[in-house]
Design an enzyme around this catalytic site. Structure first.
Site, PDB file in Angstrom:
ATOM      1  N   ALA A   1     -25.178-119.432 -23.651  1.00 18.74           N
ATOM      2  CA  ALA A   1     -26.439-118.791 -24.065  1.00 18.74           C
ATOM      3  C   ALA A   1     -26.216-117.982 -25.327  1.00 18.74           C
ATOM      4  O   ALA A   1     -25.606-116.919 -25.286  1.00 18.74           O
ATOM      5  CB  ALA A   1     -26.940-117.881 -22.953  1.00 18.74           C
TER       6      ALA A   1
ATOM      7  N   TYR B   1     -23.678-115.422 -37.601  1.00 14.42           N
ATOM      8  CA  TYR B   1     -23.530-116.240 -36.399  1.00 14.42           C
ATOM      9  C   TYR B   1     -22.053-116.365 -36.017  1.00 14.42           C
ATOM     10  O   TYR B   1     -21.647-116.078 -34.879  1.00 14.42           O
ATOM     11  CB  TYR B   1     -24.165-117.624 -36.633  1.00 14.42           C
ATOM     12  CG  TYR B   1     -23.752-118.641 -35.617  1.00 14.42           C
ATOM     13  CD1 TYR B   1     -24.074-118.468 -34.274  1.00 14.42           C
ATOM     14  CD2 TYR B   1     -23.020-119.769 -35.979  1.00 14.42           C
ATOM     15  CE1 TYR B   1     -23.672-119.393 -33.325  1.00 14.42           C
ATOM     16  CE2 TYR B   1     -22.621-120.693 -35.045  1.00 14.42           C
ATOM     17  CZ  TYR B   1     -22.942-120.513 -33.718  1.00 14.42           C
ATOM     18  OH  TYR B   1     -22.539-121.419 -32.776  1.00 14.42           O
TER      19      TYR B   1
ATOM     20  N   THR C   1     -35.099-120.593 -26.109  1.00 10.62           N
ATOM     21  CA  THR C   1     -34.914-121.819 -26.895  1.00 10.62           C
ATOM     22  C   THR C   1     -34.643-123.024 -25.981  1.00 10.62           C
ATOM     23  O   THR C   1     -34.650-124.157 -26.454  1.00 10.62           O
ATOM     24  CB  THR C   1     -33.741-121.689 -27.904  1.00 10.62           C
ATOM     25  OG1 THR C   1     -32.559-121.354 -27.178  1.00 10.62           O
ATOM     26  CG2 THR C   1     -34.002-120.614 -28.950  1.00 10.62           C
TER      27      THR C   1
HETATM   28  N1  UFG Z   1     -28.056-129.795 -44.052  1.00 13.30           N
HETATM   29  C1  UFG Z   1     -28.800-130.319 -45.079  1.00 13.30           C
HETATM   30  N2  UFG Z   1     -30.155-130.404 -44.918  1.00 13.30           N
HETATM   31  C2  UFG Z   1     -30.790-130.010 -43.786  1.00 13.30           C
HETATM   32  C3  UFG Z   1     -30.010-129.494 -42.722  1.00 13.30           C
HETATM   33  C4  UFG Z   1     -28.650-129.390 -42.896  1.00 13.30           C
HETATM   34  O1  UFG Z   1     -28.272-130.676 -46.131  1.00 13.30           O
HETATM   35  O2  UFG Z   1     -32.031-130.097 -43.727  1.00 13.30           O
HETATM   36  C5  UFG Z   1     -26.605-129.705 -44.216  1.00 13.30           C
HETATM   37  C6  UFG Z   1     -26.053-128.294 -44.135  1.00 13.30           C
HETATM   38  O3  UFG Z   1     -26.170-127.630 -45.373  1.00 13.30           O
HETATM   39  C7  UFG Z   1     -24.624-128.577 -43.747  1.00 13.30           C
HETATM   40  C8  UFG Z   1     -24.734-129.824 -42.854  1.00 13.30           C
HETATM   41  O4  UFG Z   1     -25.989-130.395 -43.152  1.00 13.30           O
HETATM   42  O5  UFG Z   1     -23.891-128.910 -44.866  1.00 13.30           O
HETATM   43  C9  UFG Z   1     -24.705-129.520 -41.374  1.00 13.30           C
HETATM   44  O6  UFG Z   1     -25.651-128.495 -41.121  1.00 13.30           O
HETATM   45  P1  UFG Z   1     -26.167-128.139 -39.670  1.00 13.30           P
HETATM   46  O7  UFG Z   1     -27.210-127.094 -39.811  1.00 13.30           O
HETATM   47  O8  UFG Z   1     -26.499-129.390 -38.945  1.00 13.30           O
HETATM   48  O9  UFG Z   1     -24.872-127.563 -38.966  1.00 13.30           O
HETATM   49  P2  UFG Z   1     -23.903-126.391 -39.442  1.00 13.30           P
HETATM   50  O10 UFG Z   1     -22.685-127.057 -40.009  1.00 13.30           O
HETATM   51  O11 UFG Z   1     -24.572-125.379 -40.273  1.00 13.30           O
HETATM   52  O12 UFG Z   1     -23.622-125.643 -38.088  1.00 13.30           O
HETATM   53  C10 UFG Z   1     -23.305-126.354 -36.940  1.00 13.30           C
HETATM   54  C11 UFG Z   1     -23.716-125.546 -35.726  1.00 13.30           C
HETATM   55  C12 UFG Z   1     -22.878-124.340 -35.627  1.00 13.30           C
HETATM   56  C13 UFG Z   1     -21.422-124.660 -35.755  1.00 13.30           C
HETATM   57  C14 UFG Z   1     -21.163-125.448 -36.985  1.00 13.30           C
HETATM   58  C15 UFG Z   1     -19.722-125.797 -37.076  1.00 13.30           C
HETATM   59  O13 UFG Z   1     -25.071-125.169 -35.806  1.00 13.30           O
HETATM   60  O14 UFG Z   1     -23.083-123.760 -34.369  1.00 13.30           O
HETATM   61  O15 UFG Z   1     -21.954-126.603 -36.930  1.00 13.30           O
HETATM   62  O16 UFG Z   1     -19.498-126.757 -38.035  1.00 13.30           O
HETATM   63  F1  UFG Z   1     -20.705-123.547 -35.827  1.00 13.30           F
END
Ligand code: UFG
Length: 330
Positions: free
Chosen positions: A74, A141, A35
């Site tokens: 990683a 994860y 990645t």
């Molecule tokens: N989201 C949307 N639409 C999208 C993408 C994301 O609404 O197209 C929302 C998700 O549902 C979530 C928020 O945006 O509510 C943030 O989502 P991300 O995928 O950007 O990030 P995550 O919160 O899922 O996860 C990230 C990292 C993780 C970490 C986490 C901790 O990927 O490694 O933050 O908060 F653990």
């Protein structure tokens, strides 16, 4: 003194490598480029392409280099993917850590700074979240990252290996000149997707759920600039090299932003209309994650310089507009 950054060609790894090189550390990088992007590496870093689960490859690197400490970035890190393919996460993340600790122990390397995550907390009982709060992940994860923390803990007890677990909240931004930034294929994270819509490389943003128990119904997250994270890794390494005990630190801003607020901030920064629609909840998403980072600020003397969501979006926007196809533009 050499610092080994495993996963140094990834988003957070490459910004950390770049920052360590700027600070004149000797940096060695391992990355299998599954990645990561070779183009993201600072030219001063010495690069070994290979997989951390490959013991003979790892032994060769540890034999050829004098490594004083390891920064371990990683891992696979996409929450929805981990829900669909949990074993892929256990293999790369958990087993990868197993091999890394084994090889470190074999070569007498005693210090490791680890990219942990807010996802180890799961759905918090209270916010802001403190390091001592229960860790009950809601997705594979987060489970793998929690297992990796435990593996370091027991390796400390058994072999005297000292570790710092940096529990990042939501990371964003890019190097200010836009020369390195975030490039995941496919992209799943909110801020880059929002900016791809602003730039016109995507038609619209789907917001995953607006019926959460939050002020506007959308998920709330705590955003931290990748450059502030890079400095946190350096501080954590120095903390260990100075003989301190193993520890864990939350890294965030202590302020929550809802998904709708992020879109609004991005509209203000970019001056673009960003079309959105509301979709279903995404499985595995906790409703609100906000960090209490007091401990990192007091013990590591971490003093974030870019603690502002608009600055995070602005720097990510510079990267996006300069490299709309990511590293394949380079
Ligand atoms: N989201 C949307 N639409 C999208 C993408 C994301 O609404 O197209 C929302 C998700 O549902 C979530 C928020 O945006 O509510 C943030 O989502 P991300 O995928 O950007 O990030 P995550 O919160 O899922 O996860 C990230 C990292 C993780 C970490 C986490 C901790 O990927 O490694 O933050 O908060 F653990």
């Amino acid at each position: 003194m050499s610092v080994l950054v495993v996963g140094g060609a990834g988003y957070i790894g490459s910004h950390t490598v770049d920052w360590l090189c700027e600070k004149n550390y000797d940096v060695v990088v391992i990355d299998n480029l599954s990645t990561g992007h070779k183009e993201s590496l600072n030219k001063k870093a010495k690069f070994y392409e290979g997989d951390l689960r490959d013991k003979s490859f790892m032994r060769k690197v540890f034999k050829d280099e004098t490594i004083d400490g390891v920064i371990h970035c990683a891992a696979f890190s996409i929450v929805p993917e981990s829900m669909k393919e949990p074993l892929k996460y256990y293999d790369n993340n958990t087993y990868g850590m197993n091999v890394l600790l084994e090889i470190m122990n074999e070569f007498g390397v005693k210090f490791i700074v680890f990219s942990s995550t807010a996802a180890t907390y799961g759905e918090p009982k209270q916010v802001p979240i403190k390091e001592t709060d229960p860790q009950v992940p809601t997705n594979p994860y987060g489970e793998t990252k929690l297992a990796m923390e435990k593996m370091m803990h027991w390796s400390d007890i058994a072999y005297g290996m000292k570790f710092v677990a940096l529990r990042y909240f939501n990371v964003g931004g890019a190097k200010e000149d836009g020369s390195i930034g975030e490039d995941h294929q496919p992209e799943t994270h909110l801020t880059p997707i929002v900016l791809q819509v602003a730039h016109g490389t995507r038609d619209e943003l789907t917001i995953f759920g607006d019926d959460y128990d939050t002020p506007d119904g959308t998920n709330v997250r705590d955003y931290v600039h990748v450059l502030d994270l890079a400095e946190a890794h350096r501080l954590a390494l120095e903390y260990l090299l100075s003989g301190n005990e193993s520890n864990a630190f939350n890294l965030g801003s202590s302020t929550g932003f809802s998904n709708l607020q992020i879109v609004q901030a991005a509209r203000e920064v970019t001056g673009k209309d960003i079309p959105t629609k509301i979709g279903d909840r995404r499985p595995g998403d906790p409703s609100t994650l906000i960090a209490d980072s007091t401990k990192a600020r007091t013990i590591l003397n971490w003093n974030p310089q870019y603690d502002d969501v608009k600055k995070i979006i602005k720097d990510a926007w510079t990267w996006e507009t300069k490299n709309p196809q990511g590293y394949s533009d380079k």
